[in-house]
Design a protein around this motif. Structure first.
Motif, PDB file in Angstrom:
ATOM      1  N   ALA A 182       7.989   5.247   6.115  1.00  0.00           N
ATOM      2  CA  ALA A 182       7.007   4.958   5.134  1.00  0.00           C
ATOM      3  C   ALA A 182       7.753   4.933   3.745  1.00  0.00           C
ATOM      4  CB  ALA A 182       5.898   5.550   4.936  1.00  0.00           C
ATOM      5  N   LEU A 183       8.997   5.565   3.627  1.00  0.00           N
ATOM      6  CA  LEU A 183       9.969   5.343   2.258  1.00  0.00           C
ATOM      7  C   LEU A 183      10.924   4.329   2.472  1.00  0.00           C
ATOM      8  CD1 LEU A 183      10.558   9.184   2.311  1.00  0.00           C
ATOM      9  CD2 LEU A 183       9.292   7.847   0.695  1.00  0.00           C
ATOM     10  N   ILE A 184      10.959   3.528   3.457  1.00  0.00           N
ATOM     11  CA  ILE A 184      11.861   2.345   3.694  1.00  0.00           C
ATOM     12  C   ILE A 184      11.341   1.330   2.464  1.00  0.00           C
ATOM     13  CG2 ILE A 184      12.840   0.618   5.103  1.00  0.00           C
ATOM     14  CD1 ILE A 184      12.696   2.352   7.434  1.00  0.00           C
ATOM     15  N   PRO A 185      11.952   0.911   1.691  1.00  0.00           N
ATOM     16  CA  PRO A 185      11.516  -0.018   0.663  1.00  0.00           C
ATOM     17  C   PRO A 185      11.333  -1.360   1.144  1.00  0.00           C
ATOM     18  CG  PRO A 185      13.569   0.976  -0.135  1.00  0.00           C
ATOM     19  CD  PRO A 185      13.166   1.447   1.256  1.00  0.00           C
ATOM     20  N   GLY A 186      10.105  -1.978   1.103  1.00  0.00           N
ATOM     21  CA  GLY A 186       9.650  -3.221   1.432  1.00  0.00           C
ATOM     22  C   GLY A 186       9.205  -3.334   2.901  1.00  0.00           C
ATOM     23  N   ALA A 243       0.745  -1.324   0.060  1.00  0.00           N
ATOM     24  CA  ALA A 243       0.076  -0.047   0.025  1.00  0.00           C
ATOM     25  C   ALA A 243       0.933   1.420  -0.061  1.00  0.00           C
ATOM     26  CB  ALA A 243      -0.871   0.072   1.290  1.00  0.00           C
ATOM     27  N   LEU A 244       2.160   1.195   0.454  1.00  0.00           N
ATOM     28  CA  LEU A 244       3.034   2.274   0.511  1.00  0.00           C
ATOM     29  C   LEU A 244       3.489   2.771  -0.795  1.00  0.00           C
ATOM     30  CD1 LEU A 244       5.139   1.504   3.502  1.00  0.00           C
ATOM     31  CD2 LEU A 244       3.748   3.487   3.550  1.00  0.00           C
ATOM     32  N   GLU A 245       3.327   2.011  -1.859  1.00  0.00           N
ATOM     33  CA  GLU A 245       3.988   2.047  -3.085  1.00  0.00           C
ATOM     34  C   GLU A 245       3.304   3.549  -3.737  1.00  0.00           C
ATOM     35  OE1 GLU A 245       4.314  -0.802  -5.791  1.00  0.00           O
ATOM     36  OE2 GLU A 245       5.273  -2.073  -4.276  1.00  0.00           O
ATOM     37  N   GLY A 246       1.919   3.679  -3.617  1.00  0.00           N
ATOM     38  CA  GLY A 246       1.491   5.057  -4.105  1.00  0.00           C
ATOM     39  C   GLY A 246       1.686   6.268  -3.454  1.00  0.00           C
ATOM     40  N   TRP A 247       2.209   6.107  -2.062  1.00  0.00           N
ATOM     41  CA  TRP A 247       2.123   7.135  -1.307  1.00  0.00           C
ATOM     42  C   TRP A 247       3.696   7.834  -1.394  1.00  0.00           C
ATOM     43  CZ3 TRP A 247      -1.362   9.528   1.593  1.00  0.00           C
ATOM     44  CH2 TRP A 247      -2.898   8.741   1.627  1.00  0.00           C
ATOM     45  N   THR A 248       4.519   7.214  -2.060  1.00  0.00           N
ATOM     46  CA  THR A 248       5.965   7.735  -2.154  1.00  0.00           C
ATOM     47  C   THR A 248       6.084   9.368  -2.248  1.00  0.00           C
ATOM     48  OG1 THR A 248       6.775   5.660  -2.960  1.00  0.00           O
ATOM     49  CG2 THR A 248       8.179   7.591  -3.068  1.00  0.00           C
ATOM     50  N   ASP A 249       5.464   9.964  -3.489  1.00  0.00           N
ATOM     51  CA  ASP A 249       5.568  11.429  -3.374  1.00  0.00           C
ATOM     52  C   ASP A 249       5.161  12.139  -2.370  1.00  0.00           C
ATOM     53  OD1 ASP A 249       6.720  10.756  -6.022  1.00  0.00           O
ATOM     54  OD2 ASP A 249       4.968  11.291  -7.099  1.00  0.00           O
ATOM     55  N   PHE A 250       3.809  11.617  -1.643  1.00  0.00           N
ATOM     56  CA  PHE A 250       3.539  12.396  -0.409  1.00  0.00           C
ATOM     57  C   PHE A 250       4.369  12.376   0.623  1.00  0.00           C
ATOM     58  CE2 PHE A 250       1.169  12.491   3.671  1.00  0.00           C
ATOM     59  CZ  PHE A 250       0.456  13.489   3.473  1.00  0.00           C
ATOM     60  N   HIS A 251       4.930  11.262   0.927  1.00  0.00           N
ATOM     61  CA  HIS A 251       5.897  10.977   1.947  1.00  0.00           C
ATOM     62  C   HIS A 251       7.208  11.809   1.869  1.00  0.00           C
ATOM     63  CE1 HIS A 251       3.493   7.334   3.182  1.00  0.00           C
ATOM     64  NE2 HIS A 251       3.426   8.305   4.279  1.00  0.00           N
ATOM     65  N   VAL A 252       7.817  11.839   0.554  1.00  0.00           N
ATOM     66  CA  VAL A 252       8.934  12.619   0.302  1.00  0.00           C
ATOM     67  C   VAL A 252       8.516  14.223   0.441  1.00  0.00           C
ATOM     68  CG1 VAL A 252      10.449  13.444  -1.530  1.00  0.00           C
ATOM     69  CG2 VAL A 252       9.997  11.063  -1.329  1.00  0.00           C
ATOM     70  N   ALA A 253       7.597  14.424  -0.046  1.00  0.00           N
ATOM     71  CA  ALA A 253       7.153  16.026   0.328  1.00  0.00           C
ATOM     72  C   ALA A 253       7.046  16.286   1.656  1.00  0.00           C
ATOM     73  CB  ALA A 253       5.562  16.375  -0.483  1.00  0.00           C
TER      74      ALA A 253
END
Length: 162
Positions: free
Chosen positions: A63-67, A3-13
């Protein structure tokens, strides 16, 4: 957690914006640090505001930690929320003990910082049952933490000059 994959841009921002805001709050506070440390309610509210921002940074950063597994993410959210919640509980206790009889906003001052704490706590628990919903709740917590920290910081910095 998929589920985290779609949230990457949000978390980076959110990590970038929240870290910048935390730095600005600390720098702005340092200008009047002598007056701030003389006022326990202001000191504790600023500490709680910064703790809320750190909580947002930690939750979005993890949340940005892969996997990362959902359980690990949820555990980090809950432990981090407890830490930030301790700062907010301390601030609320200091505000409650403040002898200023003209402080009609005492309850609001004490309650404002608990809103993002409650959202993150709900997210940390929900991730074990519904990760997608937990991420939405965490996003709300992050945005509310930023707004709450801005309001608490502004009020504290203005109050110190009165």
């Amino acid at each position: 957690m998929d589920a985290l994959e779609g949230w990457t841009d949000f978390h980076v921002a959110m990590v970038g914006a929240t870290a910048a805001l935390a730095g600005l709050v600390i720098v702005a506070s340092s200008v009047n640090i002598a007056q701030i440390v003389k006022a326990p309610t202001i000191t504790s509210r600023l500490a709680a505001a910064i703790a809320g921002l750190v909580l947002a940074i930690v939750v979005a950063g993890v949340a940005l930690i892969p996997g990362i597994p959902a359980g690990a993410y949820g555990a980090v959210v809950l432990v981090s929320t407890l830490g930030a919640g301790a700062f907010q509980a301390h601030a609320a206790a200091v505000i409650a003990r403040d002898p200023d009889p003209d402080d009609h906003a005492r309850v609001l001052k004490a309650a404002l910082g608990f809103v993002p704490i409650a959202a993150y706590a709900a997210s940390g628990v929900t991730v074990f049952f519904d990760p997608s919903t937990a991420l939405v709740i965490a996003a709300v917590g992050c945005i509310v933490a930023i707004v709450s920290a801005i309001v608490m910081s502004w009020v504290a910095l203005v109050e110190v000059l009165r």
